[in-house]
Structure formats: structure tokens, C-alpha cells
Design a protein around this motif. Sequence first.
Motif, mmCIF file in Angstrom:
data_model
loop_
_atom_site.group_PDB
_atom_site.id
_atom_site.type_symbol
_atom_site.label_atom_id
_atom_site.label_comp_id
_atom_site.label_asym_id
_atom_site.label_seq_id
_atom_site.Cartn_x
_atom_site.Cartn_y
_atom_site.Cartn_z
ATOM 1 N N ASN A 1 -18.794 3.594 -9.324
ATOM 2 C CA ASN A 1 -18.458 2.680 -8.214
ATOM 3 C C ASN A 1 -18.386 3.048 -7.066
ATOM 4 O O ASN A 1 -19.121 2.295 -5.578
ATOM 5 N N GLU A 2 -19.172 4.269 -6.311
ATOM 6 C CA GLU A 2 -19.837 5.168 -4.973
ATOM 7 C C GLU A 2 -21.063 4.362 -4.917
ATOM 8 O O GLU A 2 -21.463 3.909 -3.792
ATOM 9 N N LEU A 3 -22.169 4.957 -6.034
ATOM 10 C CA LEU A 3 -22.777 3.877 -6.148
ATOM 11 C C LEU A 3 -23.506 2.585 -5.518
ATOM 12 O O LEU A 3 -24.277 2.122 -4.098
ATOM 13 N N VAL A 4 -22.399 1.378 -6.574
ATOM 14 C CA VAL A 4 -22.628 0.117 -6.012
ATOM 15 C C VAL A 4 -21.772 0.066 -4.751
ATOM 16 O O VAL A 4 -22.071 -0.645 -3.570
ATOM 17 N N VAL A 5 -20.895 0.803 -3.996
ATOM 18 C CA VAL A 5 -20.545 1.192 -2.239
ATOM 19 C C VAL A 5 -21.564 1.468 -1.816
ATOM 20 O O VAL A 5 -21.824 0.622 -0.607
ATOM 21 N N THR A 6 -22.156 2.077 -2.135
ATOM 22 C CA THR A 6 -23.253 2.723 -1.396
ATOM 23 C C THR A 6 -24.545 1.825 -1.259
ATOM 24 O O THR A 6 -24.948 1.564 -0.118
ATOM 25 N N LEU A 7 -24.829 1.119 -2.199
ATOM 26 C CA LEU A 7 -25.952 -0.612 -1.905
ATOM 27 C C LEU A 7 -25.599 -0.980 -1.204
ATOM 28 O O LEU A 7 -26.120 -1.761 -0.356
ATOM 29 N N LEU A 8 -24.129 -2.460 -1.592
ATOM 30 C CA LEU A 8 -23.321 -3.256 -0.657
ATOM 31 C C LEU A 8 -23.626 -2.456 1.276
ATOM 32 O O LEU A 8 -24.010 -3.064 1.828
ATOM 33 N N ILE A 9 -23.401 -1.370 0.908
ATOM 34 C CA ILE A 9 -22.799 -1.030 2.924
ATOM 35 C C ILE A 9 -24.664 -1.150 3.371
ATOM 36 O O ILE A 9 -24.501 -1.646 4.689
ATOM 37 N N GLU B 1 -26.859 -2.760 2.334
ATOM 38 C CA GLU B 1 -27.682 -3.947 2.485
ATOM 39 C C GLU B 1 -26.383 -4.480 3.507
ATOM 40 O O GLU B 1 -26.988 -5.426 4.709
ATOM 41 N N ILE B 2 -25.032 -3.805 3.714
ATOM 42 C CA ILE B 2 -24.629 -4.810 4.485
ATOM 43 C C ILE B 2 -24.991 -4.655 6.259
ATOM 44 O O ILE B 2 -25.285 -5.559 6.962
ATOM 45 N N ALA B 3 -25.291 -3.557 5.979
ATOM 46 C CA ALA B 3 -26.122 -3.018 7.560
ATOM 47 C C ALA B 3 -27.039 -3.412 8.266
ATOM 48 O O ALA B 3 -27.294 -3.843 9.632
ATOM 49 N N ALA B 4 -27.886 -4.381 6.858
ATOM 50 C CA ALA B 4 -29.090 -4.402 7.008
ATOM 51 C C ALA B 4 -29.055 -6.150 7.563
ATOM 52 O O ALA B 4 -29.969 -6.250 8.327
ATOM 53 N N ILE B 5 -28.448 -6.627 7.275
ATOM 54 C CA ILE B 5 -27.752 -8.163 7.889
ATOM 55 C C ILE B 5 -27.994 -8.519 9.356
ATOM 56 O O ILE B 5 -28.674 -9.308 9.570
ATOM 57 N N PRO B 6 -27.259 -7.971 9.898
ATOM 58 C CA PRO B 6 -26.843 -8.363 11.411
ATOM 59 C C PRO B 6 -28.767 -7.788 12.176
ATOM 60 O O PRO B 6 -28.851 -7.853 13.303
ATOM 61 N N LEU B 7 -28.795 -6.339 11.621
ATOM 62 C CA LEU B 7 -30.596 -6.193 12.207
ATOM 63 C C LEU B 7 -31.802 -7.034 11.975
ATOM 64 O O LEU B 7 -32.461 -7.036 13.178
ATOM 65 N N GLN B 8 -31.470 -7.518 10.658
ATOM 66 C CA GLN B 8 -32.587 -8.751 10.311
ATOM 67 C C GLN B 8 -32.318 -9.889 11.196
ATOM 68 O O GLN B 8 -33.495 -10.789 11.409
ATOM 69 N N ASP B 9 -31.123 -10.192 11.498
ATOM 70 C CA ASP B 9 -30.577 -11.887 12.076
ATOM 71 C C ASP B 9 -30.236 -10.906 12.948
ATOM 72 O O ASP B 9 -28.966 -10.971 13.222
ATOM 73 N N THR B 10 -30.408 -11.538 14.358
ATOM 74 C CA THR B 10 -30.146 -11.378 15.014
ATOM 75 C C THR B 10 -29.141 -12.735 15.427
ATOM 76 O O THR B 10 -28.519 -12.218 16.790
ATOM 77 N N THR B 11 -28.957 -13.466 15.538
ATOM 78 C CA THR B 11 -28.169 -14.295 15.987
ATOM 79 C C THR B 11 -26.615 -13.700 15.202
ATOM 80 O O THR B 11 -25.597 -14.672 15.643
ATOM 81 N N GLN B 12 -26.616 -12.703 14.484
ATOM 82 C CA GLN B 12 -25.523 -12.418 13.435
ATOM 83 C C GLN B 12 -24.500 -11.335 14.172
ATOM 84 O O GLN B 12 -25.175 -10.398 14.599
ATOM 85 N N PRO B 13 -23.516 -11.326 15.028
ATOM 86 C CA PRO B 13 -22.502 -10.685 15.164
ATOM 87 C C PRO B 13 -22.450 -8.966 14.652
ATOM 88 O O PRO B 13 -22.364 -9.173 13.707
ATOM 89 N N ILE B 14 -23.239 -7.738 15.510
ATOM 90 C CA ILE B 14 -23.527 -6.617 14.618
ATOM 91 C C ILE B 14 -21.315 -6.371 14.438
ATOM 92 O O ILE B 14 -21.247 -5.416 13.500
#
Length: 196
Positions: free
Chosen positions: A4-12, A14-27
Motif C-alpha cells: 500500500n505504501e508503494l501504491v501511494v508513492t506512485l500515485l503521489i 503521478e498526481i504531482a506531475a499533472i499540474p506540472l505538465q498541464d499549466t491550465t490545472q491549478p497547483i
Amino acid sequence: MQPNELVVTLLISEIAAIPLQDTTQPILNGIVAIFMLVILEIAASVITMKSFFMRKLLSGKSAVIIKNGEIDQTAMKNVRMTVLDLVELLRGQNVFDISTVAFAVLEVNGDLSVLLKTSEQPVTAGDIAVEKNPEGLQLPVISDGMIVKESLKALEITEKDITDRLSGNGLNVNEVFLMTLDRYDNFSIVKKRDDK
């Protein structure tokens, strides 16, 4: 790391990458989602600390692969381990002859813990000075004031046997943080600390 810790690390990540890649998304959206995942992970770890059932469900449990010098083929099937996997893990523990192993336990993290037969263990100064009692695989029979029923079943003893040993030492189950026991009646007790 637990699954479960590995899954949470991977999800974090991925979620952190979304606002960095798409500038229309608020950080802020990414930060809120990351905090929610962290809070859920902390809650899951607290629950697994308090409940044997949840710990077993989320983290799994150790499996005894070699017991009293015999390979438990059923346990190997249950953990989907081949003989070649077992031999490889034993070599990682500097054991090249399976016949020298008394116990081998596949831990939750995938490591193999090995206890060699008494005749195969290296000689220590204590062995030369004094004759010692035979030893076996120590299993936790009390964990944080709760009796571990799986260990009792493996050792073929009852809860009364445990309470009798404790009363002989002037303790009850609730006062014990950890008690380990082997099949030769060698045991160790760690009392709970009174932190106030």
C-alpha cells in the motif's frame, strides 16, 4: 516498503506531475490530492497497528517455508514460490545446502530469514564454556498485549499455557509488549513501558 505504501508513492508522483505538465490545472488541486493520499496512508498505518486482521489484509503475513528441516510444499504453493526461488533466496543468506536449514521464513517484505540446524551453526565462546539448551524458531505469542493465535497453533499450545507462564513471572497478558516462545519452551518477555 509495504504494497500500500508503494501504491501511494506512485500515485503521489503521478498526481504531482499533472499540474506540472498541464499549466491550465491549478497547483492547489494537486497539493490537496497529495495531502488526502498522505492522510489516508497515515490512517491505514494506524489501523494496521491496532488490528491484526487489517495488518494481515493490507500487509500479508510471513510464511514458514522450511519447518523442522522439511520443506513445506503447501506453503510454497500458497506464496507462489518455486524450488529455484527458494534455492536462490537461501544462497542470498549464504546457505548452499538445504539440508542444513532448520527453519526458513519468507517475510512479508520478500526476504528469507534462515535458522540453521544446531549442528550447522558456527561455534561461539558461549558454546565452548557452557552446554546450552536446544533452541527452535522463536514465534511472537503476544504482541502489544494481544495473544497471536496463529503462533499458538504453530507451537501447538493454548492460551492457558501462555497465561500460566506469565503468572509464573508475575505478569498478565495486558502488561506484555512482546513475548516470543519456541517449541523447547525457551521464551523472552518485553514488558510494556508506562509512558505517562
